[in-house]
Enzyme design. Structure first.
Site, short mmCIF file in Angstrom:
data_model
loop_
_atom_site.label_atom_id
_atom_site.label_comp_id
_atom_site.label_asym_id
_atom_site.label_seq_id
_atom_site.Cartn_x
_atom_site.Cartn_y
_atom_site.Cartn_z
N TYR A 112 40.06 36.17 28.62
CA TYR A 112 40.38 35.66 30.11
C TYR A 112 41.97 35.18 30.18
O TYR A 112 42.19 35.36 31.12
CB TYR A 112 39.12 34.41 30.56
CG TYR A 112 38.61 34.02 31.40
CD1 TYR A 112 38.70 34.43 32.54
CD2 TYR A 112 39.28 33.16 32.06
CE1 TYR A 112 38.52 34.26 33.64
CE2 TYR A 112 39.80 32.37 32.70
CZ TYR A 112 39.02 33.12 33.87
OH TYR A 112 38.96 32.63 35.09
N SER A 168 44.29 31.31 36.46
CA SER A 168 43.29 30.16 36.54
C SER A 168 43.48 29.11 35.84
O SER A 168 45.22 29.32 35.91
CB SER A 168 42.06 30.55 35.75
OG SER A 168 42.10 30.09 34.93
P1 NDP Z 1 31.76 34.58 40.86
O1 NDP Z 1 31.37 35.42 39.46
O2 NDP Z 1 31.11 34.05 42.36
O3 NDP Z 1 32.99 36.65 41.39
C1 NDP Z 1 33.38 37.24 41.30
C2 NDP Z 1 33.67 38.46 41.89
O4 NDP Z 1 33.80 39.24 41.53
C3 NDP Z 1 31.76 38.93 42.86
O5 NDP Z 1 32.74 38.66 43.93
C4 NDP Z 1 32.14 39.81 42.15
O6 NDP Z 1 31.05 41.47 43.15
C5 NDP Z 1 34.01 40.93 41.73
N1 NDP Z 1 33.97 41.26 40.69
C6 NDP Z 1 32.98 41.83 39.78
N2 NDP Z 1 34.11 42.54 38.84
C7 NDP Z 1 34.59 43.64 40.20
C8 NDP Z 1 34.87 44.72 39.95
N3 NDP Z 1 35.08 46.17 39.09
N4 NDP Z 1 34.67 45.07 41.28
C9 NDP Z 1 35.42 44.65 41.81
N5 NDP Z 1 34.73 43.32 42.52
C10 NDP Z 1 34.28 42.50 41.24
O7 NDP Z 1 33.76 33.76 40.49
P2 NDP Z 1 34.23 33.29 41.29
O8 NDP Z 1 34.17 32.76 42.56
O9 NDP Z 1 33.90 31.43 40.03
O10 NDP Z 1 35.73 34.04 40.72
C11 NDP Z 1 36.71 34.33 42.09
C12 NDP Z 1 37.88 34.53 40.90
O11 NDP Z 1 38.70 33.38 40.62
C13 NDP Z 1 37.87 35.09 39.27
O12 NDP Z 1 39.18 35.88 39.25
C14 NDP Z 1 37.99 34.13 38.27
O13 NDP Z 1 38.37 34.53 36.95
C15 NDP Z 1 38.76 33.02 39.21
N6 NDP Z 1 38.41 31.67 38.93
C16 NDP Z 1 37.43 30.47 38.84
C17 NDP Z 1 37.16 29.54 38.21
C18 NDP Z 1 35.32 29.01 38.74
O14 NDP Z 1 35.85 27.72 38.01
N7 NDP Z 1 35.03 29.42 39.39
C19 NDP Z 1 38.64 28.92 37.68
C20 NDP Z 1 39.34 30.42 37.89
C21 NDP Z 1 40.14 30.85 38.74
P3 NDP Z 1 30.45 42.71 42.76
O15 NDP Z 1 29.64 42.07 41.73
O16 NDP Z 1 29.55 42.65 43.90
O17 NDP Z 1 31.22 43.37 42.36
#
Ligand code: NDP
Length: 250
Positions: free
Chosen positions: A154, A141
């Site tokens: 985070y 991130s």
């Molecule tokens: P979303 O909330 O859209 O996606 C998060 C995903 O993580 C979901 O598919 C969720 O699926 C999964 N997830 C969460 N907890 C668990 C778990 N315990 N086991 C399995 N799967 C899990 O967020 P983003 O797409 O924005 O984020 C994706 C990644 O990118 C993250 O690591 C985030 O920190 C990183 N990121 C995002 C940024 C942004 O601006 N959006 C910027 C920088 C980094 P489910 O609920 O089905 O488990």
């Protein structure tokens, strides 16, 4: 050079947001894509949408913070697909509070989802990846680089992802495995929609600071995923690559 035909890729949290954007890229490059998440319905729908575009895609329900579930996930990938070449550790979450207001459970939850899950998945993947060379893509991130008052756990987890990536890159280079981190800028997903609502002025600050002048979209992460998953990046390992419309250079 960017052809992923015959490769099997696992994307944690691939059922939406950035994970699905990267999954679409990997699928378009020819990989079989396995999506893992807790929400089985959402994962099935995402896999279905990929198949509708001509890809080979599968969904497996798993909580990647649970050691037993992670072991079962990788066993299932092996049973169903017979191989694993690409692991994308993308599952992530956040709790927006300053450290003095954060409970231990909240701290641990974010560390478990964002950092410990990558360790568990990498450990289970290693045996598969080393067979014919493999690729690990860990999602960091801007908080891997910068501090923010509302992101103690985070930021710690995302800084940790970069150092964890460097550790496995050195340990597994001799196994023909490359491991790299991707540092997304501000991308429009469910995760950041919450931040936009909770953090006053965030939207304006992101737009003003990002030279590209816009929020990123999940598909902006497709290209880096294909590059880091493909033979094009065979001499690239241990890096942390921003994909941020220039946010980190201003
Ligand atoms: P979303 O909330 O859209 O996606 C998060 C995903 O993580 C979901 O598919 C969720 O699926 C999964 N997830 C969460 N907890 C668990 C778990 N315990 N086991 C399995 N799967 C899990 O967020 P983003 O797409 O924005 O984020 C994706 C990644 O990118 C993250 O690591 C985030 O920190 C990183 N990121 C995002 C940024 C942004 O601006 N959006 C910027 C920088 C980094 P489910 O609920 O089905 O488990």
């Amino acid at each position: 050079m960017f052809n992923l035909a015959g490769k099997v890729a696992l994307v944690t949290g691939g059922n939406g947001g950035i994970g699905l954007g990267m999954a679409r890229g990997l699928a378009r490059a020819g990989a079989v894509v396995v999506i893992a998440g807790r929400n089985a319905e959402k994962s099935r729908e995402a896999a279905h949408a990929l198949r509708a575009q001509g890809a080979r895609a599968d969904a497996i329900e798993a909580d990647v913070t649970d050691e037993g579930e992670v072991e079962r996930l990788f066993a299932q990938v092996g049973e169903r697909h017979g191989a694993l070449h690409i692991l994308v550790n993308n599952a992530g979450t956040t709790v927006r509070k300053p450290a003095h207001e954060m409970s231990l459970d909240e701290w641990r939850h974010v560390m478990d989802v964002n950092l410990t899950s990558a360790f568990l998945c990498c450990r289970s993947a290693h045996g598969w990846l080393r067979r014919q060379g493999g690729k690990v893509i860990n999602i960091g991130s801007m908080m891997s680089i910068f501090g923010a008052p509302y992101a103690p756990s985070y930021g710690a987890s995302k800084g940790g992802i970069v150092q964890f990536t460097r550790s496995i890159a050195t340990a597994w280079a001799a196994d023909g495995i490359q491991a790299n981190a991707v540092l997304p800028g501000w991308i429009d997903t469910d995760l950041t929609r919450g931040a936009r609502e909770q953090v006053a002025g965030l939207n304006e600050r992101v737009l003003a600071r990002t030279p590209a002048g816009r929020w990123g979209a999940p598909d902006d992460l497709a290209g880096i995923a294909v590059f880091l998953a493909s033979p094009a990046s065979d001499f690239v390992t241990g890096t942390a690559i921003p994909v941020d419309g220039g946010y980190s250079i201003t």
